[in-house]
Write a protein that holds these residues in place. Structure first.
Motif, PDB file in Angstrom:
ATOM      1  N   VAL A 231      11.386 -11.277 116.770  1.00 18.96           N
ATOM      2  CA  VAL A 231      10.769 -10.009 117.162  1.00 18.96           C
ATOM      3  C   VAL A 231      11.571  -9.335 118.272  1.00 18.96           C
ATOM      4  O   VAL A 231      11.901  -8.154 118.190  1.00 18.96           O
ATOM      5  CB  VAL A 231       9.311 -10.236 117.599  1.00 18.96           C
ATOM      6  CG1 VAL A 231       8.721  -8.969 118.209  1.00 18.96           C
ATOM      7  CG2 VAL A 231       8.473 -10.673 116.406  1.00 18.96           C
ATOM      8  N   THR A 232      11.919 -10.085 119.310  1.00 20.00           N
ATOM      9  CA  THR A 232      12.631  -9.485 120.435  1.00 20.00           C
ATOM     10  C   THR A 232      14.108  -9.234 120.119  1.00 20.00           C
ATOM     11  O   THR A 232      14.815  -8.644 120.932  1.00 20.00           O
ATOM     12  CB  THR A 232      12.505 -10.368 121.692  1.00 20.00           C
ATOM     13  OG1 THR A 232      13.034 -11.678 121.413  1.00 20.00           O
ATOM     14  CG2 THR A 232      11.051 -10.492 122.108  1.00 20.00           C
TER      15      THR A 232
ATOM     16  N   ASP B 287      15.238 -17.710 113.434  1.00 19.96           N
ATOM     17  CA  ASP B 287      14.780 -16.433 113.977  1.00 19.96           C
ATOM     18  C   ASP B 287      15.709 -15.297 113.566  1.00 19.96           C
ATOM     19  O   ASP B 287      15.249 -14.193 113.244  1.00 19.96           O
ATOM     20  CB  ASP B 287      14.684 -16.502 115.501  1.00 19.96           C
ATOM     21  CG  ASP B 287      13.357 -17.062 115.993  1.00 19.96           C
ATOM     22  OD1 ASP B 287      12.340 -16.838 115.315  1.00 19.96           O
ATOM     23  OD2 ASP B 287      13.332 -17.716 117.049  1.00 19.96           O
TER      24      ASP B 287
ATOM     25  N   ALA C  96      14.532 -12.081 111.389  1.00 20.33           N
ATOM     26  CA  ALA C  96      14.713 -10.698 111.829  1.00 20.33           C
ATOM     27  C   ALA C  96      15.301  -9.853 110.715  1.00 20.33           C
ATOM     28  O   ALA C  96      14.936  -8.685 110.536  1.00 20.33           O
ATOM     29  CB  ALA C  96      15.602 -10.649 113.072  1.00 20.33           C
TER      30      ALA C  96
ATOM     31  N   SER D 242       7.231  -8.025 107.182  1.00 20.91           N
ATOM     32  CA  SER D 242       7.855  -7.007 108.028  1.00 20.91           C
ATOM     33  C   SER D 242       6.801  -6.225 108.803  1.00 20.91           C
ATOM     34  O   SER D 242       7.021  -5.868 109.974  1.00 20.91           O
ATOM     35  CB  SER D 242       8.702  -6.065 107.174  1.00 20.91           C
ATOM     36  OG  SER D 242       9.765  -6.763 106.561  1.00 20.91           O
TER      37      SER D 242
ATOM     38  N   MET E  53       5.811  -8.246 111.767  1.00 18.25           N
ATOM     39  CA  MET E  53       6.817  -8.175 112.831  1.00 18.25           C
ATOM     40  C   MET E  53       6.782  -6.827 113.547  1.00 18.25           C
ATOM     41  O   MET E  53       6.878  -6.769 114.779  1.00 18.25           O
ATOM     42  CB  MET E  53       8.202  -8.449 112.256  1.00 18.25           C
ATOM     43  CG  MET E  53       8.449  -9.904 111.941  1.00 18.25           C
ATOM     44  SD  MET E  53      10.205 -10.280 111.639  1.00 18.25           S
ATOM     45  CE  MET E  53      10.366  -9.690 109.952  1.00 18.25           C
TER      46      MET E  53
ATOM     47  N   ARG F 288       3.960  -6.673 115.938  1.00 16.48           N
ATOM     48  CA  ARG F 288       4.252  -7.436 117.154  1.00 16.48           C
ATOM     49  C   ARG F 288       5.236  -6.683 118.040  1.00 16.48           C
ATOM     50  O   ARG F 288       5.103  -6.676 119.265  1.00 16.48           O
ATOM     51  CB  ARG F 288       4.801  -8.811 116.790  1.00 16.48           C
ATOM     52  CG  ARG F 288       3.762  -9.748 116.182  1.00 16.48           C
ATOM     53  CD  ARG F 288       4.387 -11.069 115.762  1.00 16.48           C
ATOM     54  NE  ARG F 288       4.982 -11.771 116.900  1.00 16.48           N
ATOM     55  CZ  ARG F 288       5.802 -12.812 116.782  1.00 16.48           C
ATOM     56  NH1 ARG F 288       6.139 -13.258 115.582  1.00 16.48           N
ATOM     57  NH2 ARG F 288       6.285 -13.401 117.859  1.00 16.48           N
ATOM     58  N   ILE F 289       6.216  -6.038 117.435  1.00 13.96           N
ATOM     59  CA  ILE F 289       7.166  -5.225 118.192  1.00 13.96           C
ATOM     60  C   ILE F 289       6.432  -4.080 118.887  1.00 13.96           C
ATOM     61  O   ILE F 289       6.675  -3.785 120.065  1.00 13.96           O
ATOM     62  CB  ILE F 289       8.257  -4.671 117.258  1.00 13.96           C
ATOM     63  CG1 ILE F 289       9.169  -5.808 116.773  1.00 13.96           C
ATOM     64  CG2 ILE F 289       9.084  -3.592 117.949  1.00 13.96           C
ATOM     65  CD1 ILE F 289      10.075  -5.417 115.619  1.00 13.96           C
TER      66      ILE F 289
END
Length: 218
Positions: free
Chosen positions: A65-66, A133, A137, A167, A170, A173-174
């Motif tokens: 996510v980050t 990860d 992504a 997606s 994600m 969460r973003i």
């Protein structure tokens, strides 16, 4: 890891099935034709290969996510790399050459991902992630670009349903917020990333989140 492979294979298959004339049609990426988008996918595949071959020895600094940097400003098309992509895509001239290059490099990226240890550490963009990860992504990357590919090509198969579902999770969460349950996964992604403006009813459902749109990922 499996979802990376499925979404990437589906996107490559969709490109492989395009007739030549579709490469000159617009894509869902503002200012890019389909050929420009496909050329970008070749660069993406190269990035995957490079990253998987770049081991890191420090602790992770990002996760799936980050990994993404978020702005509220859609690309204007004047970024030097975007301009290079357009020139490079035009240089292919014959769409079959572009298809071949994506199949060649893209298949290699898919094989490398399948062979990689998900717990291994890799470096990219001066950050460190686990392979798992990093590839997760890219599920978001492949899904968004599959939607870009088919934006004006309704007969081209869409991404597998689990791609937009993961997606969306994600992106939420973003964004730090959930999109309304009435939004399909596809609409949440298109509206959330600025690929489509919300209509009045959608804007009302979004509430305060509407003022924060779009979440432009880079």
């Amino acid at each position: 890891m499996d979802l990376f492979s499925r979404t990437w294979a589906a996107l490559r298959a969709a490109v492989a099935g395009l007739p030549d004339e579709d490469f000159a049609r617009p894509s869902g990426c503002a200012g890019w034709l389909v050929r420009d988008l496909v050329c970008h996918l070749v660069v993406d595949a190269q990035d995957v290969l490079i990253t998987l071959a770049t081991p890191a020895r420090t602790e992770p600094t990002r996760d799936a996510v980050t990994y993404w940097d978020v702005t509220g400003t859609p690309p204007a098309g004047d970024d030097p790399l975007d301009a290079l992509t357009v020139r490079l895509a035009a240089a292919y001239e014959d769409p079959r050459l572009l298809k071949f290059h994506l199949d060649d490099v893209g298949s290699a990226a898919g094989r490398a991902a399948g062979l990689a240890d998900p717990g291994a550490l890799v470096g990219t963009r001066d950050e460190v992630l686990t392979v798992g990860d990093y590839l997760t992504a890219y599920v978001l990357e492949w899904t968004l670009h599959h939607l870009d590919l088919i934006a004006h090509l309704p007969d081209v198969p869409p991404p597998p349903a689990e791609g937009p579902a993961r997606s969306r999770e994600m992106l939420e969460r973003i964004a730090g917020t959930a999109f309304p349950s009435s939004f399909s996964d596809k609409d949440a992604l298109l509206v959330g990333t600025g690929r489509r403006a919300p209509d009045d009813a959608e804007r009302a459902e979004l509430g305060e989140t509407a003022a924060r749109l779009p979440f432009v990922l880079g």
